[in-house]
Design an enzyme around this catalytic site. Structure first.
Site, short mmCIF file in Angstrom:
data_model
loop_
_atom_site.label_atom_id
_atom_site.label_comp_id
_atom_site.label_asym_id
_atom_site.label_seq_id
_atom_site.Cartn_x
_atom_site.Cartn_y
_atom_site.Cartn_z
N SER A 109 64.82 -59.47 -27.41
CA SER A 109 65.74 -58.85 -28.36
C SER A 109 65.22 -58.87 -29.80
O SER A 109 65.72 -58.14 -30.64
CB SER A 109 67.12 -59.51 -28.31
OG SER A 109 67.09 -60.78 -28.89
N LYS A 146 68.82 -64.56 -33.97
CA LYS A 146 69.21 -63.20 -34.39
C LYS A 146 69.20 -63.13 -35.92
O LYS A 146 69.15 -64.14 -36.61
CB LYS A 146 70.64 -62.87 -33.92
CG LYS A 146 70.83 -62.82 -32.42
CD LYS A 146 70.22 -61.58 -31.80
CE LYS A 146 70.46 -61.47 -30.32
NZ LYS A 146 69.64 -62.31 -29.50
#
Length: 192
Positions: A109, A146
């Site tokens: 990701s 993230k």
């Protein structure tokens, strides 16, 4: 107790003295506690010596390198393992700010900024973070890496891969803990 004995007498206690001081029935119980302290790198046990205990200074522990702690999801969050898997002989000062630990990335990701599956992510432990920084975040019991975007009582944890939607955290109903910020990546040989 060990430090106090060394300061008082100039030498560490025996296993029997530790057992007596801590109320254990046998020196074997003291030995098990010493082994646990050695695993945590608080002391070093010198084999074959009844007083073979050496208290490690913090800088001696750092000389072993950066600890690798569990795995971190770079995709769907996974439960982080809280134990040290190993140490890598990497100088923490190579990273700015200084790295405190490493986490193994699991998933793609964050690939668009060069954080790949299997990489070791160098992390500076802090909760002082700003929007736009790449963070290691714990959402309830899951850990992920993230890009942070805090908007009032809502936090968006953005992936750096268009195939992944942001993780939305409502701070009024969910717990979010920032474990640190990403300060570097060590690429493993798996990609070759």
């Amino acid at each position: 107790m060990i430090k106090a004995k060394i300061e008082d007498s100039g030498m560490p206690p025996t296993r029997a003295e530790i057992a007596r001081e801590l109320g254990f029935r046998s020196a074997n119980a003291a030995e098990e506690h010493l082994k646990a302290l050695a695993r945590k790198e608080v002391i070093e046990i010198v084999p074959g010596a009844s007083r073979g205990i050496r208290v490690l200074r913090h800088d001696e522990v750092e000389a072993k390198g950066l600890p690798l702690i569990g795995r971190v999801a770079a995709g769907e969050p996974i439960l982080a393992q809280e134990h040290v898997e190993t140490h890598y002989e990497v100088d923490p000062a190579l990273f700015k700010p200084r790295a405190d630990f490493l986490l193994r990335v699991n998933g793609m990701s964050m690939k668009d900024i060069g954080i790949m599956d299997g990489d070791l992510l160098a992390v500076h432990k802090t909760q002082d973070v700003h929007n736009g920084q790449v963070v290691v975040a714990r959402v309830d019991d899951d850990v992920t890496v993230k890009r942070l975007d805090k908007q009032g009582s809502q936090v968006l944890l953005h992936a750096e891969n268009e195939d992944f939607a942001p993780i939305v955290v409502d701070l009024t109903h969910q717990q979010l803990t920032i474990e640190g910020i990403a300060v570097g990546v060590i690429r493993t040989a798996d990609w070759m």
